[in-house]
Design a protein around this motif. Structure first.
Motif, PDB file in Angstrom:
ATOM      1  N   UNK A  67      -1.148  -9.329   5.603  1.00 13.09           N
ATOM      2  CA  UNK A  67      -1.403  -8.815   4.613  1.00 13.09           C
ATOM      3  C   UNK A  67      -2.215  -7.814   4.565  1.00 13.09           C
ATOM      4  N   UNK A  68      -2.631  -7.437   5.975  1.00 16.79           N
ATOM      5  CA  UNK A  68      -3.939  -6.118   6.100  1.00 16.79           C
ATOM      6  C   UNK A  68      -2.580  -5.167   6.161  1.00 16.79           C
ATOM      7  N   UNK A  69      -3.125  -4.037   5.633  1.00 16.82           N
ATOM      8  CA  UNK A  69      -2.303  -2.644   5.718  1.00 16.82           C
ATOM      9  C   UNK A  69      -3.217  -1.814   5.366  1.00 16.82           C
ATOM     10  N   UNK A  70      -3.334  -0.631   5.715  1.00 14.99           N
ATOM     11  CA  UNK A  70      -4.376   0.192   5.173  1.00 14.99           C
ATOM     12  C   UNK A  70      -3.542   1.589   6.200  1.00 14.99           C
ATOM     13  N   UNK A  71      -3.697   2.623   5.595  1.00 16.23           N
ATOM     14  CA  UNK A  71      -2.645   4.411   5.663  1.00 16.23           C
ATOM     15  C   UNK A  71      -4.157   4.700   6.070  1.00 16.23           C
ATOM     16  N   UNK A 119      -1.851  11.320   7.362  1.00 14.23           N
ATOM     17  CA  UNK A 119      -1.260  10.697   6.139  1.00 14.23           C
ATOM     18  C   UNK A 119       0.087   9.753   6.819  1.00 14.23           C
ATOM     19  N   UNK A 120       0.205  10.230   8.264  1.00  7.65           N
ATOM     20  CA  UNK A 120       2.042   9.840   9.398  1.00  7.65           C
ATOM     21  C   UNK A 120       1.281   8.257  10.081  1.00  7.65           C
ATOM     22  N   UNK A 121       0.086   8.291   9.869  1.00  7.71           N
ATOM     23  CA  UNK A 121      -0.443   6.833  10.083  1.00  7.71           C
ATOM     24  C   UNK A 121      -0.796   6.159   9.223  1.00  7.71           C
ATOM     25  N   UNK A 122      -0.142   4.786  10.252  1.00 10.55           N
ATOM     26  CA  UNK A 122      -0.664   2.663   9.013  1.00 10.55           C
ATOM     27  C   UNK A 122      -0.859   2.341   9.743  1.00 10.55           C
ATOM     28  N   UNK A 123      -1.510   0.773   9.610  1.00  9.14           N
ATOM     29  CA  UNK A 123      -3.165   0.151  10.189  1.00  9.14           C
ATOM     30  C   UNK A 123      -1.972  -1.470   9.989  1.00  9.14           C
ATOM     31  N   UNK A 124      -1.488  -1.786  10.144  1.00  3.79           N
ATOM     32  CA  UNK A 124      -1.163  -3.575  10.060  1.00  3.79           C
ATOM     33  C   UNK A 124      -2.318  -4.482  11.037  1.00  3.79           C
ATOM     34  N   UNK A 125      -3.121  -5.550  10.785  1.00  6.08           N
ATOM     35  CA  UNK A 125      -2.999  -6.660  10.960  1.00  6.08           C
ATOM     36  C   UNK A 125      -2.742  -7.685  10.707  1.00  6.08           C
ATOM     37  N   UNK A 126      -2.839  -9.201  11.740  1.00  9.68           N
ATOM     38  CA  UNK A 126      -1.743 -10.034  11.484  1.00  9.68           C
ATOM     39  C   UNK A 126      -2.725 -11.129  11.072  1.00  9.68           C
ATOM     40  N   UNK A 127      -1.466 -12.391  10.392  1.00  6.67           N
ATOM     41  CA  UNK A 127      -2.958 -13.609  10.537  1.00  6.67           C
ATOM     42  C   UNK A 127      -3.286 -14.163  11.745  1.00  6.67           C
ATOM     43  N   UNK A 128      -3.752 -15.530  11.557  1.00  6.88           N
ATOM     44  CA  UNK A 128      -3.825 -16.624  12.336  1.00  6.88           C
ATOM     45  C   UNK A 128      -3.455 -16.931  13.917  1.00  6.88           C
ATOM     46  N   UNK A 129      -1.970 -16.901  12.892  1.00  8.22           N
ATOM     47  CA  UNK A 129      -1.213 -16.894  14.687  1.00  8.22           C
ATOM     48  C   UNK A 129      -0.780 -15.479  15.529  1.00  8.22           C
ATOM     49  N   UNK A 171       0.888  -1.115  -0.225  1.00 10.46           N
ATOM     50  CA  UNK A 171      -0.162  -0.081   0.154  1.00 10.46           C
ATOM     51  C   UNK A 171       0.606   1.226  -0.028  1.00 10.46           C
ATOM     52  N   UNK A 172       0.497   2.210  -0.913  1.00 12.96           N
ATOM     53  CA  UNK A 172       1.540   3.297  -1.506  1.00 12.96           C
ATOM     54  C   UNK A 172       0.204   4.306  -0.196  1.00 12.96           C
ATOM     55  N   UNK A 173       1.289   5.213   0.651  1.00 15.72           N
ATOM     56  CA  UNK A 173       0.700   5.794   1.276  1.00 15.72           C
ATOM     57  C   UNK A 173      -0.314   7.070   0.780  1.00 15.72           C
ATOM     58  N   UNK A 174      -1.376   8.394   0.800  1.00 17.10           N
ATOM     59  CA  UNK A 174      -2.262   9.257   0.346  1.00 17.10           C
ATOM     60  C   UNK A 174      -1.083   9.762  -0.320  1.00 17.10           C
ATOM     61  N   UNK A 175      -0.187  10.310   0.808  1.00 19.88           N
ATOM     62  CA  UNK A 175       0.300  11.410   0.287  1.00 19.88           C
ATOM     63  C   UNK A 175       1.830  10.614  -1.396  1.00 19.88           C
ATOM     64  N   UNK A 176       1.655   9.753  -1.009  1.00 25.07           N
ATOM     65  CA  UNK A 176       2.886   9.351  -2.227  1.00 25.07           C
ATOM     66  C   UNK A 176       3.974   9.501  -1.933  1.00 25.07           C
ATOM     67  N   UNK A 177       4.160   9.358  -0.274  1.00 31.72           N
ATOM     68  CA  UNK A 177       6.000   9.593  -0.131  1.00 31.72           C
ATOM     69  C   UNK A 177       6.679   8.616   1.228  1.00 31.72           C
ATOM     70  N   UNK A 178       5.324   6.990   1.323  1.00 31.20           N
ATOM     71  CA  UNK A 178       6.311   5.871   2.101  1.00 31.20           C
ATOM     72  C   UNK A 178       5.453   5.054   1.343  1.00 31.20           C
TER      73      UNK A 178
END
Length: 560
Positions: free
Chosen positions: A420-424, A429-439, A377-384
């Motif tokens: 697999x789960x990523x969301x800006x 724009x500096x906040x990133x959310x990530x989610x882990x699998x079954x483990x 996932x690219x960030x909304x401002x395109x920096x990261x």
């Protein structure tokens, strides 16, 4: 009978008669005495009753007299104290009178009395013109801490002190500065008692017996409407031959309100406005399948990643295959656009940057992951660029022109399962959310500027997809085993708002509509469900549409 015998016979009779007469006379005397005594007793009782009544009347008069004396003594408190310093209200009255005299012209006379020894006609507390405090009725003072009482005692004591104007002018500035530094406010302007805290709640079981005589309902504009989140999907579509693979990204929604879904080796387009379904493309070989989909920002072109290591570009409106880019050595499972740069992640762990404007499209390779890159996932401002992999790692990469292409800005290893789960966050724009699998099963919120984890939440279920919903500033998560549902979380508190249940198998992907009102989910039960959970109020929706600006795409003219 002889005379002597007669006299002799008459003596005993005479004595007996005498005794009888004596007894009769004594009994009569006794009865008279008793009557007289009873009469005297009744007279005495009447006198005692009269005396007792007079005594009670005297006592009542004395009590009333004492009560009146008490009242008079209390009323004397309102009288001015003799040989005492002048009260503050009297000083202010005299100073105002003096200023009024000084303001008059010499040619005019002023009838102003400067005497303060005369007793006022009304008490100072009842004189509205002379009372320095504001009128307002009774006040509720719920808390009186020690500091307030100390200040009140000081002000009351200072009230009756004599004022030296020269000394007061010399020290007023110093006292004000000291008061501001110690108390936070000027003691000269402080109130003796002020409202602090909140009123206490009524005791349990309390009932107010006052009746409402008149009440006016709130106007419709001021009524706060309760948001309703439907627990049933707005639409359900069949998705036969959908691959039940956690690592694939088979769903995407364009800014033109067209939903793209990959079913085995075919890509179908659903016009959400018209309800029309179109077959866009189909791979030539039956054993090949679609692994990932990604729309451009303008919604005119679609990138497709395949299992034969290809990345294809399609013109959706003309249903034309523009080009194929081959650079990976394994299937392409993740795609993300940043203007004219398309980033792709593969099972090999490599991330490639493609400039679709030029023939030599491959411009950079990122080698950080050791296993399949299933989130990109690219960030909304395109920096990261954020990437997540099956190696439980999360990387944040800069854009090519901002630094070395193969050097990550951040590398986080807190997850214990595939990411697999990523969301800006669109509004941060500096906040990133990530989610882990079954483990792992955790949602983690990252601050890219500081590189720290802001918060973490255990969802008790596999996380396959994340997206931020800006209409209500919420975070939406799609889950696999064991819940197979969709959960709406309030951001940033991460408190559960609602659960959307209905899928019979794990939810593989989650995407948000271009108007941010609907989420579409695709699951292993071969169904696509649309949940209209974030619809705005009509008034807010119109205001948002007026502020929305159309963006012109660079890629629309230059892609080939």
């Amino acid at each position: 009978m002889p005379a002597g015998n007669g006299r002799f016979l008459n003596k005993p009779i005479t004595g007996a008669l005498t005794g009888i007469l004596n007894r009769v006379s004594s009994s009569s005397r006794n009865s008279n005495f008793r009557k007289k005594r009873e009469r005297n007793n009744r007279v005495c009782c009447r006198k005692v009753n009269v005396s007792f009544k007079r005594l009670c009347e005297n006592l009542d008069k004395m009590a009333q007299f004492g009560f009146e004396n008490d009242i008079h003594s209390i009323l004397k408190l309102d009288m001015p104290i003799t040989n005492a310093p002048m009260a503050r209200w009297q000083r202010k009255a005299s100073s105002s009178n003096a200023s009024a005299l000084n303001g008059l012209s010499p040619g005019k006379s002023a009838n102003v009395s400067l005497s303060t020894t005369k007793t006022p006609s009304k008490t100072p507390g009842k004189n509205k013109k002379q009372t320095p405090s504001k009128m307002g009725g009774d006040r509720f003072i719920p808390t009186r801490n020690s500091k307030q009482m100390d200040v009140a005692s000081f002000l009351l004591t200072k009230e009756n002190e004599t004022v030296d104007t020269n000394e007061q002018n010399a020290t007023s500035e110093n006292q004000k500065a000291m008061s501001m530094s110690l108390n936070g406010y000027n003691i000269e302007e402080a109130k003796i008692l002020h409202l602090g805290g909140k009123p206490l709640n009524a005791p349990e079981g309390y009932q107010n017996n006052l009746k409402v005589l008149y009440s006016q309902g709130a106007t419709p504009a001021s009524v706060k409407k309760t948001r309703h989140i439907s627990s049933t999907p707005d639409r359900i579509l069949d998705a036969p031959e959908l691959r039940n693979d956690f690592y694939l990204n088979l769903l995407d929604w364009s800014s033109c309100n067209v939903l793209a879904v990959a079913l085995h080796n075919c890509v179908y387009l659903l016009d959400a406005s018209q309800g029309e379904i179109t077959l866009l493309m189909k791979l030539e070989r039956e054993e090949d399948y679609i692994c990932s989909l990604s729309w451009t920002k303008e919604g005119s072109y679609l990138a497709i990643g395949t299992s034969d290591c290809q990345t294809q570009l399609w013109d959706v409106y003309n249903q034309k295959h523009l080009r194929s880019m081959a650079s990976h050595t394994s299937r392409v499972v993740s795609l993300s656009w940043n203007d004219h740069v398309l980033s792709s992640g593969s099972r090999s762990g490599h991330i490639h940057h493609h400039d679709v404007r030029v023939a030599n499209h491959h411009i950079a390779t990122l080698t950080g992951h050791s296993q399949e890159v299933c989130g990109l996932q690219w960030s909304p401002d395109g920096r990261y660029l954020a990437s997540g992999g099956n190696d439980n790692m999360v990387y944040v990469w800069p854009r090519v022109q901002d630094g070395p292409a193969n050097q990550a800005v951040h590398c986080w290893s807190e997850h214990q399962g595939a990411v697999k789960a990523l969301a800006w966050c669109p509004w941060q724009p500096n906040i990133l959310a990530s989610g882990g699998g079954t483990s792992d099963r955790h949602i983690r919120i990252w601050n890219v500027n500081s590189g720290s984890c802001i918060s973490s939440l255990d969802t008790q279920s596999q996380i396959s997809s994340l997206v931020f919903a800006p209409n209500y500033k919420e975070l939406v998560s799609a889950h696999g085993y064991a819940h197979n549902n969709v959960v709406i979380w309030k951001y940033p508190s991460l408190t559960r708002v609602a659960e959307l249940n209905g899928h019979e198998d794990r939810v593989l992907s989650l995407i948000l509509s271009p108007d941010f009102s609907t989420v579409a989910t695709v699951a292993g039960d071969e169904t696509i469900r649309m949940w209209k959970s974030f619809e705005l109020d009509p008034i807010k929706k119109k205001a948002k549409e007026r502020l929305a600006k159309s963006t012109s795409g660079v890629i629309h003219q230059s892609i080939r």
